[in-house]
Design an enzyme around this catalytic site. Structure first.
Site, PDB file in Angstrom:
ATOM      1  NE  ARG A  50      -1.888  -2.493   2.498  1.00  0.00           N
ATOM      2  CZ  ARG A  50      -1.946  -3.776   2.082  1.00  0.00           C
ATOM      3  NH1 ARG A  50      -2.909  -4.013   1.448  1.00  0.00           N
ATOM      4  NH2 ARG A  50      -1.093  -4.521   2.583  1.00  0.00           N
ATOM      5  CB  THR A  51       3.384   2.615   2.189  1.00  0.00           C
ATOM      6  OG1 THR A  51       2.681   2.176   3.245  1.00  0.00           O
ATOM      7  CG2 THR A  51       4.372   3.947   2.214  1.00  0.00           C
ATOM      8  CE  LYS A  79      27.251  -2.697  -6.305  1.00  0.00           C
ATOM      9  NZ  LYS A  79      27.626  -2.120  -7.277  1.00  0.00           N
ATOM     10  NE  ARG A 100       7.179   0.597   4.856  1.00  0.00           N
ATOM     11  CZ  ARG A 100       5.928   0.257   4.724  1.00  0.00           C
ATOM     12  NH1 ARG A 100       5.715  -1.091   4.438  1.00  0.00           N
ATOM     13  NH2 ARG A 100       4.880   0.697   5.022  1.00  0.00           N
ATOM     14  CG  HIS A 128       3.717   4.126   8.607  1.00  0.00           C
ATOM     15  ND1 HIS A 128       3.954   5.034   7.404  1.00  0.00           N
ATOM     16  CD2 HIS A 128       3.431   3.019   8.076  1.00  0.00           C
ATOM     17  CE1 HIS A 128       3.499   4.267   6.232  1.00  0.00           C
ATOM     18  NE2 HIS A 128       3.046   3.164   6.610  1.00  0.00           N
TER      19      HIS A 128
HETATM   20  C1  NCD Z   1       1.611  -1.080   7.890  1.00  0.00           C
HETATM   21  C2  NCD Z   1       3.298  -0.703   8.186  1.00  0.00           C
HETATM   22  O1  NCD Z   1       4.018  -1.047   7.390  1.00  0.00           O
HETATM   23  O2  NCD Z   1       3.654  -0.507   9.157  1.00  0.00           O
HETATM   24  N1  NCD Z   1       1.261  -1.283   6.932  1.00  0.00           N
HETATM   25  C3  NCD Z   1       1.203   0.071   6.056  1.00  0.00           C
HETATM   26  O3  NCD Z   1       1.993   0.703   5.880  1.00  0.00           O
HETATM   27  N2  NCD Z   1      -0.201   0.196   5.686  1.00  0.00           N
HETATM   28  C4  NCD Z   1       1.291  -2.193   8.988  1.00  0.00           C
HETATM   29  C5  NCD Z   1       1.950  -3.613   8.940  1.00  0.00           C
HETATM   30  O4  NCD Z   1       2.722  -3.790   8.145  1.00  0.00           O
HETATM   31  O5  NCD Z   1       1.423  -4.348   9.731  1.00  0.00           O
END
Ligand code: NCD
Length: 299
Positions: A50-51, A79, A100, A128
């Site tokens: 999703r993100t 590397k 991320r 997040h």
């Molecule tokens: C979450 C995350 O990555 O923190 N997902 C997201 O970004 N929608 C929740 C999860 O991974 O459980």
């Protein structure tokens, strides 16, 4: 301007982003060339559906372009390149970056060396902020307000970056009450609890879900974060500790059920068709909210 944590977001910023996201949802066509010529890099060192895709969809719906890296495996990080050097390089290739990374504080570290805006797409179990804004937007849409709410968080509170990031935003509004329902080993840390309590928000910890459900406005369910446990057996012991069934929630007509997804065991598919289930809508809202965030940062 970076977007690294929920702490840096003000109530005014929440209003700006939510209003813009509502406008985008109503009339996306008006926005389809706003970021013409801009490039967003998505740098993901942890899995994501999703993100990453909602950011990429958002950027393309605004007329911008994307450079993408999944899992870090195909970059020089594998590397041994440092985040600092990667940040210096990405600054020459894109206009903004979403990162991320499994390490707490990684987005802040990256931002120190970046010449372009950095958006934190999740740093370990820490933060997040763009998911928190998506969740805030969803709550405002479904409940019509962001104050006087009883929010029940259930599952892996300890490791979930989305729970803390959202609770921090909600704690800026009056009379919100947080109920953290988790097994002892997955409960919110004292440090995070203290940060929330300092704002005046009422916080409660328990391992029993049933008692609080009749009074809840929002039920925010989380996945047990397998990758953040130190051993498989510890994960196995708690992975399906809380399972939301249709019978548990269907009698509460005004309840809004949310989940940042992915959902594994914690909500049975039989719940999906209930009007209370808003998690797929929540994931759709992510595109409008991330379009608003990109416009705010790059527009
Ligand atoms: C979450 C995350 O990555 O923190 N997902 C997201 O970004 N929608 C929740 C999860 O991974 O459980």
């Amino acid at each position: 301007m970076n977007l690294l944590t929920s702490q840096q977001i003000t109530v005014e910023k929440i209003e700006t982003i939510c209003n813009l996201a509502f406008e985008i949802e109503r009339n996306a066509k008006n926005f389809n060339s706003r970021l013409d010529g801009k490039i967003l890099a998505t740098l993901f060192f942890e899995p994501s559906t999703r993100t990453r895709f909602s950011f990429e969809s958002a950027m393309q719906r605004l007329g911008g372009k994307i450079l993408t890296l999944e899992q870090g495996a195909s970059s020089s990080a594998s590397k041994g390149e440092t985040l600092a050097d990667t940040a210096r390089i990405m600054s020459a290739y894109a206009d903004a970056v979403v990162i991320r990374h499994p390490q707490v504080g990684s987005a802040e570290e990256f931002a120190k060396y970046s010449q372009i805006p950095v958006i934190n797409g999740g740093d370990g179990s820490n933060q997040h902020p763009t998911q928190a804004l998506t969740d805030i937007f969803t709550i405002r849409k479904e409940k019509g307000r962001l104050d006087n709410l009883k929010i029940v968080f259930v599952g892996d509170i300890k490791h979930s970056r989305t729970v803390f990031a959202l609770a921090q935003l909600l704690s800026m509004y009056p009379n919100n009450e947080f109920h953290f329902i988790a097994h002892n080993s997955c409960q919110i840390s004292d440090e995070k609890l203290e940060i929330l309590q300092k704002t005046g928000a009422k916080c409660f910890k328990s391992d029993v879900l049933d008692d609080i459900l009749p009074n809840a406005d929002v039920l925010y369910v989380t996945r047990t974060q397998k990758e953040r446990f130190s051993s498989e057996s510890e994960y196995e012991a708690v992975k399906d500790r809380y399972i939301i069934t249709k019978e548990m929630v269907e009698k509460f007509a005004d309840l809004v059920i949310m989940h940042p997804l992915p959902r594994i065991y914690e909500i049975l598919p039989e719940v999906d068709d209930l009007p209370q289930a808003k998690y797929f809508q929540q994931a759709r809202n992510a595109v409008f909210v991330r379009m608003a965030i990109l416009l705010d940062i790059l527009g």
